[in-house]
Design an enzyme around this catalytic site. Structure first.
Site, mmCIF file in Angstrom:
data_model
loop_
_atom_site.group_PDB
_atom_site.id
_atom_site.type_symbol
_atom_site.label_atom_id
_atom_site.label_comp_id
_atom_site.label_asym_id
_atom_site.label_seq_id
_atom_site.Cartn_x
_atom_site.Cartn_y
_atom_site.Cartn_z
ATOM 1 N N LYS A 203 0.820 -1.225 0.000
ATOM 2 C CA LYS A 203 0.000 0.000 0.000
ATOM 3 C C LYS A 203 0.852 1.273 0.000
ATOM 4 O O LYS A 203 2.022 1.255 0.327
ATOM 5 C CB LYS A 203 -0.991 -0.037 1.172
ATOM 6 C CG LYS A 203 -2.159 -0.973 0.858
ATOM 7 C CD LYS A 203 -3.283 -0.900 1.861
ATOM 8 C CE LYS A 203 -4.432 -1.816 1.380
ATOM 9 N NZ LYS A 203 -5.457 -2.006 2.405
ATOM 10 N N ARG A 237 -3.592 -9.994 4.925
ATOM 11 C CA ARG A 237 -4.041 -10.049 3.520
ATOM 12 C C ARG A 237 -2.876 -9.561 2.671
ATOM 13 O O ARG A 237 -2.520 -8.381 2.731
ATOM 14 C CB ARG A 237 -5.272 -9.151 3.371
ATOM 15 C CG ARG A 237 -5.890 -9.142 1.982
ATOM 16 C CD ARG A 237 -7.107 -8.217 1.959
ATOM 17 N NE ARG A 237 -7.729 -8.204 0.650
ATOM 18 C CZ ARG A 237 -7.310 -7.475 -0.375
ATOM 19 N NH1 ARG A 237 -6.279 -6.663 -0.234
ATOM 20 N NH2 ARG A 237 -7.940 -7.537 -1.536
HETATM 21 N N1 HH2 Z 1 -7.584 -3.686 0.993
HETATM 22 C C1 HH2 Z 1 -7.933 -3.727 -0.298
HETATM 23 C C2 HH2 Z 1 -9.039 -4.479 -0.724
HETATM 24 N N2 HH2 Z 1 -9.748 -5.210 0.152
HETATM 25 N N3 HH2 Z 1 -10.124 -5.946 2.363
HETATM 26 C C3 HH2 Z 1 -9.796 -5.917 3.652
HETATM 27 N N4 HH2 Z 1 -10.504 -6.624 4.554
HETATM 28 N N5 HH2 Z 1 -8.744 -5.177 4.119
HETATM 29 C C4 HH2 Z 1 -7.966 -4.423 3.282
HETATM 30 O O1 HH2 Z 1 -7.027 -3.744 3.761
HETATM 31 C C5 HH2 Z 1 -8.299 -4.418 1.894
HETATM 32 C C6 HH2 Z 1 -9.403 -5.210 1.463
HETATM 33 C C7 HH2 Z 1 -7.150 -2.929 -1.289
HETATM 34 O O2 HH2 Z 1 -6.079 -3.667 -1.805
HETATM 35 P P1 HH2 Z 1 -6.094 -4.421 -3.220
HETATM 36 O O3 HH2 Z 1 -7.194 -5.427 -3.280
HETATM 37 O O4 HH2 Z 1 -4.740 -4.994 -3.430
HETATM 38 O O5 HH2 Z 1 -6.306 -3.282 -4.280
HETATM 39 P P2 HH2 Z 1 -7.585 -2.756 -5.063
HETATM 40 O O6 HH2 Z 1 -8.598 -2.280 -4.073
HETATM 41 O O7 HH2 Z 1 -7.038 -1.631 -5.917
HETATM 42 O O8 HH2 Z 1 -8.142 -3.887 -5.884
#
Ligand code: HH2
Length: 267
Positions: A203, A237
């Protein structure tokens, strides 16, 4: 928890696993690397992301979930859409990971009777505007209070306590300083009595601290996962499962050794 984004625009892996074959191949890699849970999402929630029409999100995610049902690993669906929650549960998913903590109309009802696990994440507002002006007097205390109240509301609707995990929502409606304070004070959330899930992998706060681009944030992500687990996180995660497992294996073995030494001293 290994991240599998079936999206064209996720901040770190957007577009890489957007076809069914690519998503399934990625799922196999995550499992080979030792993921205990796969978290499948079809909508980016990065700051400023444009919401995706519900039918597009479903069309991205459901075919993947249906193919993953025989993998012998718990599958989590990363969504706030009640209709997708229901369809995903029908397809064999065992965890609903909702960054909006079941606040959309119909979300609570979608999970109530299903006996699935539920992740409730702290997100003030909506991803499109959450970074406009985040402000807290005491970010740890306020996130803690918000999660406790949200968990109470969900319990009052008939979801059993042992189905819930809580997540402070790193990067969601928080400045880099807020994220830093939250990680430093994570142990104050661990006493809420539910498992804590933490998502810091790659992040932007880690980029801010190290000056590294998304692709070069592995060391920072590993440090963040270790700090989170040390402060009580039970689920991390992550995008880089094998490396994270190695780091946590060393931490666990040293923590065990230290515990044994302490109990021998007491005995
Ligand atoms: N962060 C993201 C998405 N889902 N769910 C939980 N429970 N906690 C988190 O910190 C979280 C999440 C964002 O990360 P990512 O899926 O890698 O990116 P994007 O939202 O751009 O798909």
């Amino acid at each position: 928890m290994g991240v599998l984004n079936v999206t064209p625009d996720s901040f770190s892996d957007g577009g890489r696993h957007a076809t069914l074959d690519a998503a399934l191949a990625r799922a196999r890699v995550l499992i080979d690397e030792g993921a205990d849970i796969l978290d499948v999402g079809g909508e980016s929630t990065r700051p400023g992301a444009t919401p995706v029409p519900a039918e597009v999100e479903r069309a991205r995610v459901l075919p993947v979930l249906r193919q993953l049902r025989d993998l012998a690993r718990p599958i989590s669906v990363d969504t706030s859409d009640p209709a997708l929650m229901r369809a995903a549960l029908d397809a064999g998913v065992s965890i609903v990971n909702d960054v909006r903590a079941l606040r959309r109309p119909g979300a609570l009802e979608a999970v109530r009777a299903a006996d699935c696990g539920v992740v409730l994440m702290h997100l003030p507002g909506e991803p499109a505007t959450m970074q406009d002006a985040p402000a807290y007097a005491d970010v740890v205390g306020e996130v803690r209070g918000w999660l406790a109240a949200r968990a109470d509301a969900v319990l009052a609707e008939g979801v059993a306590a042992d189905r819930l995990a809580l997540d402070p929502g790193f990067g969601f409606g928080k400045t880099h300083e807020h994220n830093r304070q939250l990680l430093a004070g994570l142990d104050r959330l661990a006493d809420l009595g539910r498992p804590l899930l933490v998502g810091l992998s790659r992040k932007s706060s880690l980029g801010r601290l190290t000056g590294r681009a998304v692709a070069d944030r592995l060391p920072a992500s590993l440090a963040a996962a270790l700090l989170a687990v040390e402060r009580g996180a039970r689920i991390v995660r992550v995008h880089d499962v094998a490396a994270t497992r190695d780091v946590l294996a060393i931490w666990e073995s040293v923590a065990d050794c230290a515990d044994r030494a302490r109990s021998e001293t007491l005995a």
